[in-house]
Write a protein that holds these residues in place. Structure first.
Motif, PDB file in Angstrom:
ATOM      1  N   LEU A  54      -8.313 -46.559  -6.093  1.00  0.00           N
ATOM      2  CA  LEU A  54      -7.028 -47.021  -6.603  1.00  0.00           C
ATOM      3  C   LEU A  54      -6.949 -48.537  -6.631  1.00  0.00           C
ATOM      4  O   LEU A  54      -5.937 -49.091  -7.001  1.00  0.00           O
ATOM      5  CB  LEU A  54      -5.888 -46.457  -5.742  1.00  0.00           C
ATOM      6  CG  LEU A  54      -5.823 -44.934  -5.761  1.00  0.00           C
ATOM      7  CD1 LEU A  54      -4.691 -44.437  -4.892  1.00  0.00           C
ATOM      8  CD2 LEU A  54      -5.644 -44.421  -7.174  1.00  0.00           C
ATOM      9  N   GLU A 109       6.332 -34.690   0.888  1.00  0.00           N
ATOM     10  CA  GLU A 109       5.714 -35.261  -0.311  1.00  0.00           C
ATOM     11  C   GLU A 109       4.326 -35.767   0.034  1.00  0.00           C
ATOM     12  O   GLU A 109       4.124 -36.344   1.103  1.00  0.00           O
ATOM     13  CB  GLU A 109       6.583 -36.407  -0.841  1.00  0.00           C
ATOM     14  CG  GLU A 109       7.917 -35.919  -1.363  1.00  0.00           C
ATOM     15  CD  GLU A 109       8.985 -36.984  -1.270  1.00  0.00           C
ATOM     16  OE1 GLU A 109       8.950 -37.923  -2.067  1.00  0.00           O
ATOM     17  OE2 GLU A 109       9.842 -36.868  -0.374  1.00  0.00           O
ATOM     18  N   ARG A 169       3.365 -44.034   1.697  1.00  0.00           N
ATOM     19  CA  ARG A 169       4.151 -45.169   1.199  1.00  0.00           C
ATOM     20  C   ARG A 169       3.367 -46.417   1.508  1.00  0.00           C
ATOM     21  O   ARG A 169       2.901 -46.593   2.630  1.00  0.00           O
ATOM     22  CB  ARG A 169       5.508 -45.220   1.904  1.00  0.00           C
ATOM     23  CG  ARG A 169       6.422 -44.121   1.499  1.00  0.00           C
ATOM     24  CD  ARG A 169       7.622 -44.085   2.417  1.00  0.00           C
ATOM     25  NE  ARG A 169       8.380 -45.342   2.383  1.00  0.00           N
ATOM     26  CZ  ARG A 169       9.384 -45.617   3.198  1.00  0.00           C
ATOM     27  NH1 ARG A 169       9.755 -44.742   4.096  1.00  0.00           N
ATOM     28  NH2 ARG A 169      10.020 -46.761   3.094  1.00  0.00           N
ATOM     29  N   HIS A 170       3.217 -47.277   0.523  1.00  0.00           N
ATOM     30  CA  HIS A 170       2.424 -48.476   0.724  1.00  0.00           C
ATOM     31  C   HIS A 170       3.338 -49.647   1.075  1.00  0.00           C
ATOM     32  O   HIS A 170       4.265 -49.966   0.338  1.00  0.00           O
ATOM     33  CB  HIS A 170       1.634 -48.781  -0.552  1.00  0.00           C
ATOM     34  CG  HIS A 170       0.696 -49.936  -0.397  1.00  0.00           C
ATOM     35  ND1 HIS A 170      -0.527 -49.801   0.218  1.00  0.00           N
ATOM     36  CD2 HIS A 170       0.799 -51.231  -0.756  1.00  0.00           C
ATOM     37  CE1 HIS A 170      -1.136 -50.979   0.217  1.00  0.00           C
ATOM     38  NE2 HIS A 170      -0.345 -51.862  -0.365  1.00  0.00           N
ATOM     39  N   GLN A 171       3.077 -50.303   2.200  1.00  0.00           N
ATOM     40  CA  GLN A 171       3.807 -51.519   2.582  1.00  0.00           C
ATOM     41  C   GLN A 171       5.325 -51.327   2.554  1.00  0.00           C
ATOM     42  O   GLN A 171       6.045 -52.125   1.970  1.00  0.00           O
ATOM     43  CB  GLN A 171       3.431 -52.681   1.644  1.00  0.00           C
ATOM     44  CG  GLN A 171       1.950 -52.994   1.590  1.00  0.00           C
ATOM     45  CD  GLN A 171       1.494 -53.818   2.780  1.00  0.00           C
ATOM     46  OE1 GLN A 171       2.311 -54.359   3.503  1.00  0.00           O
ATOM     47  NE2 GLN A 171       0.205 -53.887   2.996  1.00  0.00           N
ATOM     48  N   ALA A 225       7.176 -49.488   0.817  1.00  0.00           N
ATOM     49  CA  ALA A 225       7.774 -49.353  -0.515  1.00  0.00           C
ATOM     50  C   ALA A 225       8.704 -48.144  -0.514  1.00  0.00           C
ATOM     51  O   ALA A 225       8.753 -47.383   0.459  1.00  0.00           O
ATOM     52  CB  ALA A 225       6.681 -49.176  -1.561  1.00  0.00           C
ATOM     53  N   SER A 226       9.426 -47.974  -1.616  1.00  0.00           N
ATOM     54  CA  SER A 226      10.347 -46.854  -1.733  1.00  0.00           C
ATOM     55  C   SER A 226       9.593 -45.543  -1.530  1.00  0.00           C
ATOM     56  O   SER A 226       8.448 -45.399  -1.959  1.00  0.00           O
ATOM     57  CB  SER A 226      10.963 -46.880  -3.131  1.00  0.00           C
ATOM     58  OG  SER A 226      11.299 -45.583  -3.542  1.00  0.00           O
ATOM     59  N   PRO A 227      10.256 -44.552  -0.868  1.00  0.00           N
ATOM     60  CA  PRO A 227       9.562 -43.274  -0.651  1.00  0.00           C
ATOM     61  C   PRO A 227       9.245 -42.546  -1.957  1.00  0.00           C
ATOM     62  O   PRO A 227       8.486 -41.588  -1.952  1.00  0.00           O
ATOM     63  CB  PRO A 227      10.538 -42.471   0.215  1.00  0.00           C
ATOM     64  CG  PRO A 227      11.842 -43.164   0.113  1.00  0.00           C
ATOM     65  CD  PRO A 227      11.569 -44.589  -0.230  1.00  0.00           C
ATOM     66  N   ARG A 228       9.851 -42.993  -3.053  1.00  0.00           N
ATOM     67  CA  ARG A 228       9.563 -42.341  -4.344  1.00  0.00           C
ATOM     68  C   ARG A 228       8.309 -42.919  -4.995  1.00  0.00           C
ATOM     69  O   ARG A 228       7.926 -42.480  -6.082  1.00  0.00           O
ATOM     70  CB  ARG A 228      10.767 -42.503  -5.278  1.00  0.00           C
ATOM     71  CG  ARG A 228      11.871 -41.498  -4.954  1.00  0.00           C
ATOM     72  CD  ARG A 228      13.212 -41.968  -5.453  1.00  0.00           C
ATOM     73  NE  ARG A 228      13.240 -42.309  -6.858  1.00  0.00           N
ATOM     74  CZ  ARG A 228      13.405 -41.425  -7.834  1.00  0.00           C
ATOM     75  NH1 ARG A 228      13.518 -40.151  -7.554  1.00  0.00           N
ATOM     76  NH2 ARG A 228      13.469 -41.818  -9.074  1.00  0.00           N
ATOM     77  N   THR A 229       7.706 -43.899  -4.376  1.00  0.00           N
ATOM     78  CA  THR A 229       6.455 -44.455  -4.890  1.00  0.00           C
ATOM     79  C   THR A 229       5.359 -44.106  -3.902  1.00  0.00           C
ATOM     80  O   THR A 229       5.377 -44.583  -2.769  1.00  0.00           O
ATOM     81  CB  THR A 229       6.569 -45.982  -5.044  1.00  0.00           C
ATOM     82  OG1 THR A 229       7.665 -46.271  -5.899  1.00  0.00           O
ATOM     83  CG2 THR A 229       5.294 -46.560  -5.627  1.00  0.00           C
ATOM     84  N   THR A 241       1.215 -43.456  -2.798  1.00  0.00           N
ATOM     85  CA  THR A 241      -0.191 -43.744  -3.055  1.00  0.00           C
ATOM     86  C   THR A 241      -1.000 -42.567  -2.533  1.00  0.00           C
ATOM     87  O   THR A 241      -0.828 -42.172  -1.385  1.00  0.00           O
ATOM     88  CB  THR A 241      -0.621 -45.032  -2.339  1.00  0.00           C
ATOM     89  OG1 THR A 241       0.182 -46.115  -2.820  1.00  0.00           O
ATOM     90  CG2 THR A 241      -2.084 -45.350  -2.617  1.00  0.00           C
ATOM     91  N   GLN A 246      -2.372 -53.207  -9.990  1.00  0.00           N
ATOM     92  CA  GLN A 246      -2.880 -53.019  -8.640  1.00  0.00           C
ATOM     93  C   GLN A 246      -3.353 -51.606  -8.355  1.00  0.00           C
ATOM     94  O   GLN A 246      -4.138 -51.392  -7.449  1.00  0.00           O
ATOM     95  CB  GLN A 246      -1.789 -53.396  -7.631  1.00  0.00           C
ATOM     96  CG  GLN A 246      -1.434 -54.860  -7.649  1.00  0.00           C
ATOM     97  CD  GLN A 246      -2.526 -55.720  -7.046  1.00  0.00           C
ATOM     98  OE1 GLN A 246      -2.988 -55.476  -5.962  1.00  0.00           O
ATOM     99  NE2 GLN A 246      -2.962 -56.736  -7.776  1.00  0.00           N
ATOM    100  N   SER A 247      -2.859 -50.643  -9.106  1.00  0.00           N
ATOM    101  CA  SER A 247      -3.140 -49.249  -8.757  1.00  0.00           C
ATOM    102  C   SER A 247      -4.024 -48.529  -9.764  1.00  0.00           C
ATOM    103  O   SER A 247      -4.218 -47.331  -9.640  1.00  0.00           O
ATOM    104  CB  SER A 247      -1.822 -48.483  -8.613  1.00  0.00           C
ATOM    105  OG  SER A 247      -0.984 -49.141  -7.705  1.00  0.00           O
ATOM    106  N   THR A 290      -1.797 -45.005 -13.238  1.00  0.00           N
ATOM    107  CA  THR A 290      -0.619 -44.620 -12.468  1.00  0.00           C
ATOM    108  C   THR A 290       0.096 -43.471 -13.153  1.00  0.00           C
ATOM    109  O   THR A 290       0.212 -43.443 -14.375  1.00  0.00           O
ATOM    110  CB  THR A 290       0.328 -45.830 -12.350  1.00  0.00           C
ATOM    111  OG1 THR A 290      -0.346 -46.861 -11.637  1.00  0.00           O
ATOM    112  CG2 THR A 290       1.603 -45.479 -11.615  1.00  0.00           C
TER     113      THR A 290
END
Lengths: 132, 245
Positions: free
Chosen positions: B68, B166, B170-172, B174-178, B180, B226-227, B230
Motif C-alpha cells: 500500500l 470492521e 485506522r492509520h494515525q 484517522a477517521s474510523p471510516r477510513t 488500511t 499515499q495508498s 484506493t
C-alpha cells in the motif's frame, strides 16, 4: 450543560470526529462527498445544523493546511487547486457552503470538491496550483 | 513438402505451449515489477531489519502493508517487455479485470487443477484488460461445463465487517471510516466485489473508475498518492459501510 453530539455508530464526539477526519490529510484528500453523509447519517443532522457541521469540518481541514481541490482525472496531477473559493478560511468556508446550498444541499459525489494538502513530500505532481 | 495433419497438430501444440510459457514469463515480470519499488524507503542495510519495508518514519517495519506504499511512477506496467504508463482509468479497470479473472480461475482450478486460461496476445494496456476479461469469460464457461456455480457474491458489509468489527486498521488516528488493509485483504475485497460488476459512468474528475454490482451497489477504485489503489464505497444500503467509506 448539554452533552456534545456523538456519532450514531461509533459514539465519537463531534469535535473529536472532525479532528479524526482531518488526520487523514497526510495520506489522502477528504471529499465533501464524505463530509456531508457523515453529518447527515453519522450525526443525524439536517438543515442549518448540517450546514454548520460542514462549516466546522472545512474549518478544521483548512486549519490543518488543506486547500480546496477537484480530482485531476486523467491528468498528471492527483488534484487541481480551486482558487475561486477565496483565500481566507472564512471566505472559503462560506463560498463552499453557499454553493452546496444552491445545489440543493444534496449528498455530493466524488467528482466534486475535496480538500487536500498542497504539498506531499516526494510527490511533485500532487496538487496542480494554477493562478486564477 | 506439405505437413501431415498430425504434424500440423504437433506444430500447433508447440506454438500454444510456447505462447503459454511466454505469457507466464510476462505475468511473472509484471508481478515482480509491482512488488518492487526502488524508491520505497527501507531500513538501512546492516541493521537487523535491513531490506524490509518500512513506513518511512523510522518506526517498526510494516511488512503486511508494504503493497500500500506509494509508487513513484503510478500506473507503470510492463507489457510485452515495454513499459506503459497507464491512465488512472486504465489502471483501475485493469485492477478490477485482473481481480475477477483471478477469482474465477481459482474457482475453476479448485475443481480442475490442470485448467489454464487461454493464451492471449496483447501489446498495450487495453489489450491486457481484454485478455483478463477473456480469461474471466473462459473460466465462467469452464465452470458451466463442470456443472459448478460461480463464487457467491457477497455484500460490501459481509466482506468488510467480520465478527462484528470492521476489517483493517485506522492509520494515525484517522477517521474510523477510513481503513488500511493488508495487500492480501485488499486483493480479496477487489476479487469479491469485481465479480459480475460492470463499469459504470463516473465523474471525469474522479481519478479512477466506478463499478456497479448486480445488487445495485457501486464501488470506486482510484489512484491515491499515499495508498496506491484506493477503494471507495460510492453507493450502498447499509448504515455503516455506506457512501464515503
Amino acid at each position: 450543560m448539554s452533552a456534545e453530539l456523538r456519532h450514531r455508530h461509533y459514539g465519537t464526539p463531534v469535535s473529536e470526529w472532525l479532528e479524526q477526519v482531518a488526520n487523514e490529510l497526510p495520506r489522502d484528500a477528504v471529499g465533501l462527498w464524505q463530509i456531508v453523509p457523515d453529518g447527515r447519517f453519522g450525526f443525524g443532522l439536517e438543515g442549518d445544523a448540517l450546514a454548520e457541521y460542514i462549516r466546522r469540518s472545512i474549518a478544521v481541514l483548512l486549519r490543518r493546511g488543506a486547500v480546496p481541490v477537484v480530482g485531476g482525472g486523467d491528468t498528471d496531477y492527483y488534484w487541481i487547486y480551486q482558487p475561486q473559493y477565496g483565500s481566507r478560511p472564512g471566505e472559503i468556508i462560506e463560498s463552499v457552503v453557499r454553493e452546496w446550498l444552491s445545489n440543493g444541499a444534496r449528498d455530493e459525489d466524488p467528482g466534486g470538491l475535496w480538500f487536500a494538502l498542497p504539498d506531499h513530500p516526494g510527490t511533485p505532481n500532487y496538487v496542480l496550483i494554477r493562478s486564477s | 513438402m506439405p505437413l501431415s495433419p498430425s504434424q500440423i497438430r504437433e506444430l500447433h501444440d508447440v506454438r500454444v505451449g510456447h505462447a503459454r510459457i511466454e505469457l507466464d514469463v510476462l505475468r511473472l515480470r509484471v508481478r515482480l515489477l509491482r512488488r518492487y519499488d526502488p524508491n520505497q524507503p527501507r531500513v538501512p542495510a546492516g541493521s537487523p531489519e535491513g531490506g524490509r519495508w518500512t513506513d518511512g518514519g523510522g518506526g517498526q517495519p510494516r511488512e503486511d502493508y508494504a503493497q500500500l506504499r506509494p509508487r513513484r511512477v503510478p500506473g507503470l506496467r510492463v507489457i510485452n517487455g515495454r513499459g506503459h504508463q497507464l491512465t488512472a482509468g486504465q489502471e483501475t479497470r485493469l485492477v478490477a479485470a485482473e481481480a475477477e479473472a483471478r477469482s474465477l480461475t481459482r474457482e475453476v482450478q479448485r475443481r480442475d487443477p490442470d485448467w489454464r486460461p487461454p493464451a492471449a496476445v496483447y501489446s498495450d494496456p487495453e489489450g491486457l484488460i481484454r485478455a483478463n476479461q477473456l480469461t474471466a469469460q473462459q473460466a465462467r464457461l469452464r465452470l458451466q461445463e463442470l456443472g459448478a456455480s460461480e463464487p457467491r457474491q457477497r455484500s460490501f458489509q459481509a466482506e468488510m465487517i467480520r465478527d462484528g468489527r470492521e476489517i483493517g486498521i485506522r492509520h494515525q488516528r484517522a477517521s474510523p471510516r477510513t481503513r488500511t488493509v493488508s495487500d492480501a485483504e485488499f486483493n480479496h475485497l477487489i476479487e469479491s466485489f469485481s465479480l459480475r460488476a460492470e463499469l459504470t459512468n463516473s465523474p471525469s474528475r474522479y481519478g479512477g473508475s466506478w463499478f456497479q454490482r448486480p445488487d445495485g451497489s457501486i464501488f470506486g477504485l482510484r489512484r491515491s498518492d499515499q495508498s496506491g489503489i484506493t477503494l471507495d464505497i460510492i453507493r450502498n444500503d447499509h448504515p455503516v459501510i455506506t457512501t464515503g467509506y
